[in-house]
Design an enzyme around this catalytic site. Sequence first.
Site, PDB file in Angstrom:
ATOM      1  NE  ARG A  27      32.418  -3.906  38.427  1.00 37.87           N
ATOM      2  CZ  ARG A  27      32.238  -2.606  38.234  1.00 37.87           C
ATOM      3  NH1 ARG A  27      31.132  -2.021  38.642  1.00 37.87           N
ATOM      4  NH2 ARG A  27      33.151  -1.870  37.623  1.00 37.87           N
TER       5      ARG A  27
ATOM      6  CE1 TYR B 134      -1.561  10.887  43.743  1.00 36.83           C
ATOM      7  CE2 TYR B 134       0.554  11.519  42.806  1.00 36.83           C
ATOM      8  CZ  TYR B 134      -0.784  11.206  42.642  1.00 36.83           C
ATOM      9  OH  TYR B 134      -1.332  11.212  41.392  1.00 36.83           O
TER      10      TYR B 134
ATOM     11  CE  LYS C  74      30.759   3.445  33.904  1.00 34.45           C
ATOM     12  NZ  LYS C  74      31.600   2.551  34.714  1.00 34.45           N
TER      13      LYS C  74
ATOM     14  CG  MET D  16       4.809  10.040  36.079  1.00 34.50           C
ATOM     15  SD  MET D  16       3.543   9.174  35.138  1.00 34.50           S
ATOM     16  CE  MET D  16       3.294   7.701  36.100  1.00 34.50           C
TER      17      MET D  16
END
Length: 376
Positions: A139, A271, A44, A319
């Site tokens: 589930r 950052y 999957k 990023m």
Amino acid sequence: MPRPIHASISLAALSHNLDVVRRHLDQAARAAAGTAPSIWAVIKANAYGHGIETAVAGFSAAQGLAMLDLAEAVRCREAGWGGPILLLEGFFQPADLELIDRYHLSATVHTREQLDMLAHARPSRRVDIMLKLNTGMNRLGFSPDAYGSAHARALQLREQGCVGTIGKMTHFACADGAQGVAGQMQVFRHATRGLADGPVSVCNSAATLRYPEIAVAHGSQAHWVRPGICLYGASPFDDVAAASFGLRPVMSLRSQIIGVQDLPAGAEVGYGATFRAPRPMRVGVVACGYADGYPRHAGTGTPVMVGGVRTRLVGRVSMDMLMVDLDPVPAAGIGMPVSLWGHDGPSVDEVAQAAGTIGYELLCALAPRVPVRREP
Ligand SMILES: *Cc1c(COP(=O)(O)O)cnc(C)c1O
């Protein structure tokens, strides 16, 4: 030239890992004087980020493939896979049954609505189903109370000619942890007792590795296991490395140093200035960031290999780039190879742990912009 990042996917590691699981199950079967189960290799989510076509090639020795997405199932057929394909969530609307029929897929059935859809379908051949029982994960699946009547309904549909084999299936919530599978297995045995024979499937990777004996078949009962993550060489366990089972990483994420900064003591990196150099040091800039699928939550200290030497990430992942401590690698400069995870790097599970997540998430999240190289 494109950015130097790429992911390589090893076909040999895919088939090796399938073989490791196969031998593990054979050993359990010998110990319990029974028959080893068949394997549905779970592919999957684009084969956990590795690519459907690559997985079809690497798992050619599996008895079956399992996934959720109808379009991925069709891609398996187009890639030449002729064996069983199980849809782990079944179908969502009546039109899905036409594709299930055309591509000869098997379906998990976990709701009354799906039984209704089957009752109204006119498939050209019978649909093999796995009737899913909710044994406590809450589930997917019929509750233990409703399971007997769902099974009776499936038998009726078989008499009407739209359903073929009717299997029994459940999924474990805690096969990787202290709670284990005993409670859910007790519910499973109780709710399925006395129901007509059909294939049984309960084990994911964690249960396959830790409790292979519950998948050993006795008599004519067919058993199937559904391993996913272990086939990609990552661990389903927090506390046991994949390598300890002899599994090999399939995906290796690699890049290069594209910049170097010589820092004085006290200089800040990245950052938010979350890292401050405690002494004069060299920092390398790596062409890999969260837009490539590298986790932004991985902080200072996350393992990275630079030129074959293990070092650490420093500061915040941005990023397109991240920064690494070059002190352990004095020879490092522009163009030096960096391994973020995989064959010659830290394991994807180590990086995941440093980011507060699991290897599954990192593998699935490899970004489409990262070029993938398939290796033999
Ligand atoms: C994802 C999934 C698996 C495989 O789980 P792993 O932990 O990757 O082995 C098996 N069965 C079902 C129903 C699943 O959704």
